[in-house]
Design a protein around this motif. Structure first.
Motif, PDB file in Angstrom:
ATOM      1  N   GLU A 102       6.591  10.676  -2.869  1.00  0.00           N
ATOM      2  CA  GLU A 102       5.587  11.203  -3.786  1.00  0.00           C
ATOM      3  C   GLU A 102       4.234  10.531  -3.557  1.00  0.00           C
ATOM      4  OE1 GLU A 102       4.217  13.492  -7.217  1.00  0.00           O
ATOM      5  OE2 GLU A 102       5.666  13.694  -5.589  1.00  0.00           O
ATOM      6  N   ALA A 103       4.241   9.235  -3.312  1.00  0.00           N
ATOM      7  CA  ALA A 103       2.989   8.519  -3.029  1.00  0.00           C
ATOM      8  C   ALA A 103       2.329   9.076  -1.774  1.00  0.00           C
ATOM      9  CB  ALA A 103       3.263   7.028  -2.872  1.00  0.00           C
ATOM     10  N   ALA A 104       3.134   9.340  -0.746  1.00  0.00           N
ATOM     11  CA  ALA A 104       2.586   9.889   0.494  1.00  0.00           C
ATOM     12  C   ALA A 104       1.973  11.264   0.273  1.00  0.00           C
ATOM     13  CB  ALA A 104       3.684   9.957   1.559  1.00  0.00           C
ATOM     14  N   SER A 105       2.573  12.051  -0.616  1.00  0.00           N
ATOM     15  CA  SER A 105       2.039  13.400  -0.875  1.00  0.00           C
ATOM     16  C   SER A 105       0.674  13.356  -1.549  1.00  0.00           C
ATOM     17  CB  SER A 105       3.020  14.193  -1.743  1.00  0.00           C
ATOM     18  OG  SER A 105       3.009  13.729  -3.087  1.00  0.00           O
ATOM     19  N   HIS A 106       0.331  12.208  -2.154  1.00  0.00           N
ATOM     20  CA  HIS A 106      -0.991  12.022  -2.775  1.00  0.00           C
ATOM     21  C   HIS A 106      -1.907  11.167  -1.907  1.00  0.00           C
ATOM     22  CE1 HIS A 106      -0.068  13.834  -6.696  1.00  0.00           C
ATOM     23  NE2 HIS A 106       1.145  13.315  -6.565  1.00  0.00           N
ATOM     24  N   ASP A 107      -1.500  10.939  -0.650  1.00  0.00           N
ATOM     25  CA  ASP A 107      -2.300  10.156   0.302  1.00  0.00           C
ATOM     26  C   ASP A 107      -2.631   8.761  -0.222  1.00  0.00           C
ATOM     27  OD1 ASP A 107      -2.420  12.280   2.177  1.00  0.00           O
ATOM     28  OD2 ASP A 107      -4.072  13.197   1.070  1.00  0.00           O
ATOM     29  N   ILE A 108      -1.682   8.177  -0.924  1.00  0.00           N
ATOM     30  CA  ILE A 108      -1.881   6.821  -1.438  1.00  0.00           C
ATOM     31  C   ILE A 108      -1.596   5.825  -0.314  1.00  0.00           C
ATOM     32  CG2 ILE A 108      -1.040   5.100  -3.074  1.00  0.00           C
ATOM     33  CD1 ILE A 108      -0.402   7.422  -4.969  1.00  0.00           C
ATOM     34  N   ALA A 109      -2.530   4.939  -0.074  1.00  0.00           N
ATOM     35  CA  ALA A 109      -2.392   3.967   1.007  1.00  0.00           C
ATOM     36  C   ALA A 109      -2.806   2.590   0.520  1.00  0.00           C
ATOM     37  CB  ALA A 109      -3.236   4.382   2.209  1.00  0.00           C
ATOM     38  N   LEU A 110      -2.401   1.566   1.256  1.00  0.00           N
ATOM     39  CA  LEU A 110      -2.728   0.197   0.899  1.00  0.00           C
ATOM     40  C   LEU A 110      -3.998  -0.257   1.605  1.00  0.00           C
ATOM     41  CD1 LEU A 110       0.788  -1.500   1.188  1.00  0.00           C
ATOM     42  CD2 LEU A 110      -0.326  -0.632  -0.875  1.00  0.00           C
ATOM     43  N   ASN A 111      -4.683  -1.197   0.989  1.00  0.00           N
ATOM     44  CA  ASN A 111      -5.785  -1.884   1.650  1.00  0.00           C
ATOM     45  C   ASN A 111      -5.176  -2.835   2.674  1.00  0.00           C
ATOM     46  OD1 ASN A 111      -7.622  -4.221   2.095  1.00  0.00           O
ATOM     47  ND2 ASN A 111      -8.990  -3.044   0.776  1.00  0.00           N
ATOM     48  N   GLU A 112      -5.417  -2.561   3.954  1.00  0.00           N
ATOM     49  CA  GLU A 112      -4.741  -3.300   5.016  1.00  0.00           C
ATOM     50  C   GLU A 112      -5.050  -4.795   4.965  1.00  0.00           C
ATOM     51  OE1 GLU A 112      -1.906  -3.183   7.949  1.00  0.00           O
ATOM     52  OE2 GLU A 112      -2.667  -1.515   6.748  1.00  0.00           O
ATOM     53  N   GLU A 113      -6.297  -5.144   4.669  1.00  0.00           N
ATOM     54  CA  GLU A 113      -6.685  -6.557   4.636  1.00  0.00           C
ATOM     55  C   GLU A 113      -5.966  -7.282   3.498  1.00  0.00           C
ATOM     56  OE1 GLU A 113     -10.719  -9.321   4.161  1.00  0.00           O
ATOM     57  OE2 GLU A 113     -10.878  -7.159   4.532  1.00  0.00           O
ATOM     58  N   GLU A 114      -5.945  -6.661   2.306  1.00  0.00           N
ATOM     59  CA  GLU A 114      -5.269  -7.273   1.170  1.00  0.00           C
ATOM     60  C   GLU A 114      -3.768  -7.388   1.422  1.00  0.00           C
ATOM     61  OE1 GLU A 114      -6.212  -5.057  -2.295  1.00  0.00           O
ATOM     62  OE2 GLU A 114      -8.331  -5.659  -2.317  1.00  0.00           O
ATOM     63  N   PHE A 115      -3.206  -6.352   2.049  1.00  0.00           N
ATOM     64  CA  PHE A 115      -1.775  -6.389   2.352  1.00  0.00           C
ATOM     65  C   PHE A 115      -1.443  -7.534   3.301  1.00  0.00           C
ATOM     66  CE2 PHE A 115       1.649  -5.131   5.320  1.00  0.00           C
ATOM     67  CZ  PHE A 115       2.706  -5.170   4.430  1.00  0.00           C
ATOM     68  N   ASN A 116      -2.243  -7.711   4.342  1.00  0.00           N
ATOM     69  CA  ASN A 116      -1.978  -8.782   5.310  1.00  0.00           C
ATOM     70  C   ASN A 116      -2.103 -10.163   4.666  1.00  0.00           C
ATOM     71  OD1 ASN A 116      -1.406  -7.097   7.494  1.00  0.00           O
ATOM     72  ND2 ASN A 116      -3.558  -6.925   8.072  1.00  0.00           N
ATOM     73  N   GLU A 117      -3.059 -10.313   3.760  1.00  0.00           N
ATOM     74  CA  GLU A 117      -3.220 -11.589   3.064  1.00  0.00           C
ATOM     75  C   GLU A 117      -1.990 -11.880   2.198  1.00  0.00           C
ATOM     76  OE1 GLU A 117      -6.821 -11.395   0.872  1.00  0.00           O
ATOM     77  OE2 GLU A 117      -8.128 -11.531   2.631  1.00  0.00           O
ATOM     78  N   THR A 118      -1.518 -10.853   1.489  1.00  0.00           N
ATOM     79  CA  THR A 118      -0.331 -11.021   0.654  1.00  0.00           C
ATOM     80  C   THR A 118       0.884 -11.362   1.501  1.00  0.00           C
ATOM     81  OG1 THR A 118      -1.198  -9.426  -0.956  1.00  0.00           O
ATOM     82  CG2 THR A 118       1.154  -9.894  -1.052  1.00  0.00           C
ATOM     83  N   MET A 119       1.007 -10.671   2.625  1.00  0.00           N
ATOM     84  CA  MET A 119       2.160 -10.883   3.497  1.00  0.00           C
ATOM     85  C   MET A 119       2.133 -12.279   4.112  1.00  0.00           C
ATOM     86  SD  MET A 119       4.799  -9.145   4.292  1.00  0.00           S
ATOM     87  CE  MET A 119       6.199  -9.902   5.100  1.00  0.00           C
ATOM     88  N   GLU A 120       0.959 -12.739   4.491  1.00  0.00           N
ATOM     89  CA  GLU A 120       0.833 -14.070   5.083  1.00  0.00           C
ATOM     90  C   GLU A 120       1.262 -15.136   4.072  1.00  0.00           C
ATOM     91  OE1 GLU A 120      -2.607 -16.937   7.114  1.00  0.00           O
ATOM     92  OE2 GLU A 120      -3.044 -14.839   6.604  1.00  0.00           O
ATOM     93  N   MET A 121       0.826 -14.977   2.820  1.00  0.00           N
ATOM     94  CA  MET A 121       1.200 -15.937   1.789  1.00  0.00           C
ATOM     95  C   MET A 121       2.708 -15.900   1.538  1.00  0.00           C
ATOM     96  SD  MET A 121      -0.089 -16.078  -2.182  1.00  0.00           S
ATOM     97  CE  MET A 121       0.642 -14.452  -2.518  1.00  0.00           C
ATOM     98  N   PHE A 122       3.263 -14.711   1.498  1.00  0.00           N
ATOM     99  CA  PHE A 122       4.688 -14.531   1.228  1.00  0.00           C
ATOM    100  C   PHE A 122       5.537 -15.155   2.330  1.00  0.00           C
ATOM    101  CE2 PHE A 122       8.552 -11.893   1.501  1.00  0.00           C
ATOM    102  CZ  PHE A 122       9.073 -12.139   0.246  1.00  0.00           C
TER     103      PHE A 122
END
Length: 319
Positions: A102-122
């Motif tokens: 459903e998210a894909a059908s609404h073209d919902i995407a993540l901010n790549e920079e914020e995602f990478n920062e979160t992933m690095e911390m995790f």
């Protein structure tokens, strides 16, 4: 151990679905690939994702309850706890896939920079836990899996925020809800103390002493068999539905300062002193923000339920 437990909790937050899990409709095991446990609207859920998620769930249970209990019967049908956990994991994965589609059908995407920062911390947190890293290696859980699962979790949050932001609830809608649900906005409680004894005769003897001016707290400390005796019988405040019916009915029928006649419950005989009656009602302006949020959540839940009902889901019966 504390550090490892925090790590597991973070993994569970990553994998958690905050909405209620219920089974979705489906058509048995038709056309399920060999390397999949389910197919959701044509998209397979892989065995590897299932096994990884199951391993994390099992690790959490073992940390909370200790090893060696997964084979114990969990219900009357003879299912073990492990059987139940497997079903929960499968439903979680199915639910997640429905929301991601459903998210894909609404073209919902993540901010790549914020995602990478979160992933690095995790990942930095995980790599600091040697025991957890060993567990991941033993179960073939790698960074790619965590990146994918983190992305899923954040996308689900983005979908919820996106959907809620497009739900308009008017003041008229909120007022109608407020008027239709007065009990939700009334704060009705009693602050009380009690003396609990074994017999009606003893209760009436103490009631007579109270009539003659004896101190309630001192009598409770001396005679009450309830642990609250240490606090002079003080039970604090409570709302409706928190006490056994006979006790509740008596307490809520009294005013501040009243002492009851002996009241019998399954615990014995009570003398109840009402210390305070607390009865407050929110006005509409105080409640409006909560009501609007609640009505938006209700619409979101209805939408998600509709998505589940319309989804084409095939599950592998033997997990």
């Amino acid at each position: 151990m504390l550090q490892r437990k925090k790590g597991v909790n973070l993994l569970l937050v990553l994998l958690a679905v905050t909405l209620l899990l219920t089974a979705c409709g489906g058509n048995g095991e038709t056309a399920i690939p060999e390397d999949a446990v389910a197919v959701v609207n044509g998209t397979p859920i892989s065995n590897q994702d299932f096994e990884n998620t199951l391993a994390l769930m099992k690790m959490n249970y073992e940390m909370e309850m200790g090893p060696g209990f997964f084979d114990e019967p969990d219900n009357e049908e003879g299912m073990t706890l492990l059987d139940t956990i497997k079903e929960q994991v499968l439903e979680r994965l199915i639910f997640t896939e429905i929301i991601l589609q459903e998210a894909a059908s609404h073209d919902i995407a993540l901010n790549e920079e914020e995602f990478n920062e979160t992933m690095e911390m995790f990942m930095g947190f995980i790599k600091d836990d040697e025991e957890l890293m060993n567990f991941m290696e033993q179960n073939n859980i790698d960074e790619t899996y965590f990146r994918r699962e983190m992305e899923k979790e954040l996308l689900m949050m983005e979908f919820q925020d996106h959907y809620l932001s497009h739900i308009e609830v008017t003041d008229e809608d909120a007022l109608a809800y407020f008027d239709a649900n007065p009990d939700l906005f009334t704060f009705d409680q009693v602050a009380a103390s009690h003396i609990l004894v074994d017999t009606e005769e003893k209760a009436r003897e103490l009631r007579s002493q109270l009539d003659q001016g004896a101190d309630f707290a001192l009598l409770a400390a001396e005679h009450s068999t309830c642990p609250s005796a240490a606090q002079g019988g003080d039970l604090g405040s409570f709302g409706r539905g928190q006490m056994v019916p006979a006790f509740e009915n008596a307490a809520f029928s009294m005013e501040a300062g009243d002492i009851s006649e002996p009241v019998q419950t399954e615990f014995g005989w009570h003398l109840i002193l009402v210390n305070e009656r607390i009865n407050e009602t929110d006005d509409f302006e105080e409640a409006k923000e909560y009501i609007i949020s609640q009505l938006q959540q209700d619409q979101l839940m209805a939408h998600i339920e509709a998505l589940r009902e319309s989804a084409e889901v095939q599950r592998r019966e033997s997990l």
